[in-house]
Design a protein around this motif. Structure first.
Motif, PDB file in Angstrom:
ATOM      1  N   ILE A 278       0.868  -1.177   0.000  1.00 42.00           N
ATOM      2  CA  ILE A 278       0.000   0.000   0.000  1.00 42.00           C
ATOM      3  C   ILE A 278       0.901   1.222   0.000  1.00 42.00           C
ATOM      4  N   ILE A 279       0.697   2.116  -0.955  1.00 38.39           N
ATOM      5  CA  ILE A 279       1.499   3.318  -1.071  1.00 38.39           C
ATOM      6  C   ILE A 279       0.593   4.529  -0.868  1.00 38.39           C
ATOM      7  N   THR A 280       1.016   5.447   0.008  1.00 42.00           N
ATOM      8  CA  THR A 280       0.271   6.679   0.241  1.00 42.00           C
ATOM      9  C   THR A 280       0.907   7.800  -0.568  1.00 42.00           C
ATOM     10  N   ILE A 281       0.104   8.439  -1.402  1.00 37.43           N
ATOM     11  CA  ILE A 281       0.576   9.534  -2.241  1.00 37.43           C
ATOM     12  C   ILE A 281      -0.350  10.721  -2.036  1.00 37.43           C
ATOM     13  N   TYR A 282       0.201  11.835  -1.564  1.00 38.55           N
ATOM     14  CA  TYR A 282      -0.592  13.055  -1.424  1.00 38.55           C
ATOM     15  C   TYR A 282      -0.801  13.671  -2.811  1.00 38.55           C
ATOM     16  N   PRO A 283      -2.033  13.703  -3.311  1.00 41.20           N
ATOM     17  CA  PRO A 283      -2.236  14.255  -4.656  1.00 41.20           C
ATOM     18  C   PRO A 283      -1.886  15.734  -4.767  1.00 41.20           C
ATOM     19  N   GLU A 284      -2.042  16.491  -3.682  1.00 43.92           N
ATOM     20  CA  GLU A 284      -1.676  17.913  -3.738  1.00 43.92           C
ATOM     21  C   GLU A 284      -0.164  18.110  -3.785  1.00 43.92           C
ATOM     22  N   GLY A 285       0.579  17.155  -3.253  1.00 41.67           N
ATOM     23  CA  GLY A 285       2.024  17.233  -3.274  1.00 41.67           C
ATOM     24  C   GLY A 285       2.608  18.198  -2.264  1.00 41.67           C
TER      25      GLY A 285
ATOM     26  N   GLU B  29      -1.520  13.719 -20.340  1.00 42.30           N
ATOM     27  CA  GLU B  29      -1.678  14.690 -19.267  1.00 42.30           C
ATOM     28  C   GLU B  29      -3.140  15.110 -19.120  1.00 42.30           C
ATOM     29  N   GLU B  30      -3.839  15.224 -20.227  1.00 41.09           N
ATOM     30  CA  GLU B  30      -5.251  15.616 -20.175  1.00 41.09           C
ATOM     31  C   GLU B  30      -6.069  14.577 -19.423  1.00 41.09           C
ATOM     32  N   LEU B  31      -5.837  13.298 -19.728  1.00 42.04           N
ATOM     33  CA  LEU B  31      -6.564  12.221 -19.047  1.00 42.04           C
ATOM     34  C   LEU B  31      -6.229  12.190 -17.561  1.00 42.04           C
ATOM     35  N   LEU B  32      -4.947  12.300 -17.247  1.00 45.49           N
ATOM     36  CA  LEU B  32      -4.522  12.232 -15.849  1.00 45.49           C
ATOM     37  C   LEU B  32      -5.076  13.392 -15.037  1.00 45.49           C
ATOM     38  N   HIS B  33      -5.102  14.580 -15.628  1.00 43.42           N
ATOM     39  CA  HIS B  33      -5.637  15.737 -14.912  1.00 43.42           C
ATOM     40  C   HIS B  33      -7.152  15.600 -14.712  1.00 43.42           C
ATOM     41  N   ALA B  34      -7.845  15.046 -15.705  1.00 40.61           N
ATOM     42  CA  ALA B  34      -9.288  14.860 -15.557  1.00 40.61           C
ATOM     43  C   ALA B  34      -9.598  13.894 -14.414  1.00 40.61           C
ATOM     44  N   ALA B  35      -8.849  12.790 -14.356  1.00 41.41           N
ATOM     45  CA  ALA B  35      -9.062  11.817 -13.285  1.00 41.41           C
ATOM     46  C   ALA B  35      -8.682  12.406 -11.930  1.00 41.41           C
TER      47      ALA B  35
ATOM     48  N   GLY C 203       0.286  12.174  -9.721  1.00 36.90           N
ATOM     49  CA  GLY C 203       1.019  10.978  -9.328  1.00 36.90           C
ATOM     50  C   GLY C 203       0.159   9.841  -8.818  1.00 36.90           C
ATOM     51  N   ALA C 204      -0.783  10.133  -7.918  1.00 38.90           N
ATOM     52  CA  ALA C 204      -1.618   9.077  -7.336  1.00 38.90           C
ATOM     53  C   ALA C 204      -2.448   8.375  -8.403  1.00 38.90           C
ATOM     54  N   VAL C 205      -3.059   9.158  -9.273  1.00 35.28           N
ATOM     55  CA  VAL C 205      -3.864   8.587 -10.357  1.00 35.28           C
ATOM     56  C   VAL C 205      -2.984   7.799 -11.319  1.00 35.28           C
ATOM     57  N   ARG C 206      -1.813   8.339 -11.621  1.00 33.66           N
ATOM     58  CA  ARG C 206      -0.904   7.674 -12.561  1.00 33.66           C
ATOM     59  C   ARG C 206      -0.505   6.288 -12.053  1.00 33.66           C
ATOM     60  N   VAL C 207      -0.155   6.206 -10.766  1.00 31.28           N
ATOM     61  CA  VAL C 207       0.246   4.923 -10.200  1.00 31.28           C
ATOM     62  C   VAL C 207      -0.914   3.933 -10.207  1.00 31.28           C
TER      63      VAL C 207
ATOM     64  N   PRO D 299     -13.302   2.844  -3.386  1.00 31.89           N
ATOM     65  CA  PRO D 299     -12.336   2.971  -4.483  1.00 31.89           C
ATOM     66  C   PRO D 299     -12.886   3.839  -5.604  1.00 31.89           C
ATOM     67  N   MET D 300     -12.054   4.731  -6.123  1.00 33.16           N
ATOM     68  CA  MET D 300     -12.474   5.595  -7.214  1.00 33.16           C
ATOM     69  C   MET D 300     -12.815   4.767  -8.449  1.00 33.16           C
ATOM     70  N   ASP D 301     -13.856   5.144  -9.135  1.00 36.04           N
ATOM     71  CA  ASP D 301     -14.223   4.486 -10.388  1.00 36.04           C
ATOM     72  C   ASP D 301     -13.409   5.117 -11.520  1.00 36.04           C
ATOM     73  N   LEU D 302     -12.361   4.423 -11.922  1.00 42.23           N
ATOM     74  CA  LEU D 302     -11.473   4.926 -12.966  1.00 42.23           C
ATOM     75  C   LEU D 302     -11.700   4.212 -14.297  1.00 42.23           C
ATOM     76  N   SER D 303     -12.842   3.529 -14.408  1.00 46.03           N
ATOM     77  CA  SER D 303     -13.095   2.726 -15.608  1.00 46.03           C
ATOM     78  C   SER D 303     -13.111   3.574 -16.880  1.00 46.03           C
ATOM     79  N   ALA D 304     -13.514   4.841 -16.778  1.00 46.99           N
ATOM     80  CA  ALA D 304     -13.557   5.709 -17.966  1.00 46.99           C
ATOM     81  C   ALA D 304     -12.159   6.035 -18.484  1.00 46.99           C
ATOM     82  N   TYR D 305     -11.136   5.792 -17.658  1.00 46.97           N
ATOM     83  CA  TYR D 305      -9.765   6.150 -18.034  1.00 46.97           C
ATOM     84  C   TYR D 305      -8.893   4.930 -18.303  1.00 46.97           C
ATOM     85  N   GLU D 306      -9.384   3.756 -17.965  1.00 45.09           N
ATOM     86  CA  GLU D 306      -8.566   2.552 -18.099  1.00 45.09           C
ATOM     87  C   GLU D 306      -8.395   2.152 -19.565  1.00 45.09           C
TER      88      GLU D 306
END
Length: 250
Positions: free
Chosen positions: A115-122, A197-203, A138-142, A184-191
């Motif tokens: 389990i990895i904790t990533i602060y999305p705000e950084g 960058e556009e996709l990652l920022h939207a998620a 970063g969190a969404v990307r991982v 858990p976030m529903d990321l099915s629209a992005y999988e």
């Protein structure tokens, strides 16, 4: 199911700090049933220099070994950095190549069942009322790169102990640390799509919307100003005290 092993350094730190945190704070946890088995990414909002310790305590209370992506400036400190590395924390370097390598290490860890904790705000929020800012990807990307769950975690209360960018501790009266674990976030629209960058920022925007909604439920109010864009931030003001927020200290 892979057994989760807490590093010895983490156990030693927890042995000394946990009693202190229990003396000076109360805990209000909800949504723990949303923590899945196996590897996943925890994505909490960032309120205070102290809140990684409160999140780590929450994780230990729920048999989750705390492991964070941490700034290289902290990881490279002679003593603290050595301690954090021995506790198996992952440094994030500012260069593009270094940041990419850090995320690859995080993806590998999550795929290995960790389990990895990533602060999305950084960084700690600079919103005058302590609402979440916009997020980095970063969190969404991982989560998308590994195919593992992305779990939003909202915390409220650490800012009452140590306000963002201030140095004054308010240990008494005891503050309640509210932690809410979302589904858990529903990321099915992005999988299955290129990680542009556009996709990652939207998620990531969806993630920050979720964290803000979770905070609204705990605070009993909605943000009154637009969300701060982390990409346009300047250095924090030395007189940043956060007087204009509704305290929820009980």
């Amino acid at each position: 199911m892979q057994k989760r092993v807490v590093p010895r350094t983490t156990r030693v730190i927890a042995f000394f700090l946990r009693p202190l945190f229990r003396i000076f704070s109360k805990r209000d946890y909800a949504g723990v049933e949303n923590l899945p088995e196996g590897g996943y990414v925890l994505a909490p909002n960032h309120l205070s220099h102290l809140d990684p310790l409160f999140i780590a305590l929450f994780m230990l209370d729920n048999n989750v070994p705390p492991r964070f992506l941490g700034k290289d400036t902290i990881m490279d400190l002679p003593v603290i950095g050595r301690i954090l590395r021995s506790a198996e924390q992952i440094p994030v370097y500012r260069s593009t190549e270094g940041a990419a390598e850090s995320l690859r290490a995080a993806v590998a860890a999550v795929n290995d069942g960790q389990i990895i904790t990533i602060y999305p705000e950084g960084t700690i929020t600079r919103d005058p009322a302590a609402w979440p800012m916009s997020g980095r990807t970063g969190a969404v990307r991982v989560a998308l790169a590994s195919g593992k769950p992305l779990i939003p975690v909202m915390q409220w209360g650490p800012q009452a102990v140590l306000w963002p960018y201030s140095k004054r501790l308010r240990l008494l009266p005891r503050k309640t640390i509210h932690v809410r674990v979302g589904k858990p976030m529903d990321l099915s629209a992005y999988e299955g799509k290129p990680l542009t960058e556009e996709l990652l920022h939207a998620a990531t925007d969806e993630l920050m919307d979720t964290l803000t909604a979770m905070m609204s439920e705990v605070r009993g109010e909605l943000p009154s100003t637009p969300r701060i864009d982390i990409h346009t931030l300047s250095k924090p003001r030395s007189n940043y005290k956060g007087q204009n927020y509704k305290r929820l200290d009980s």
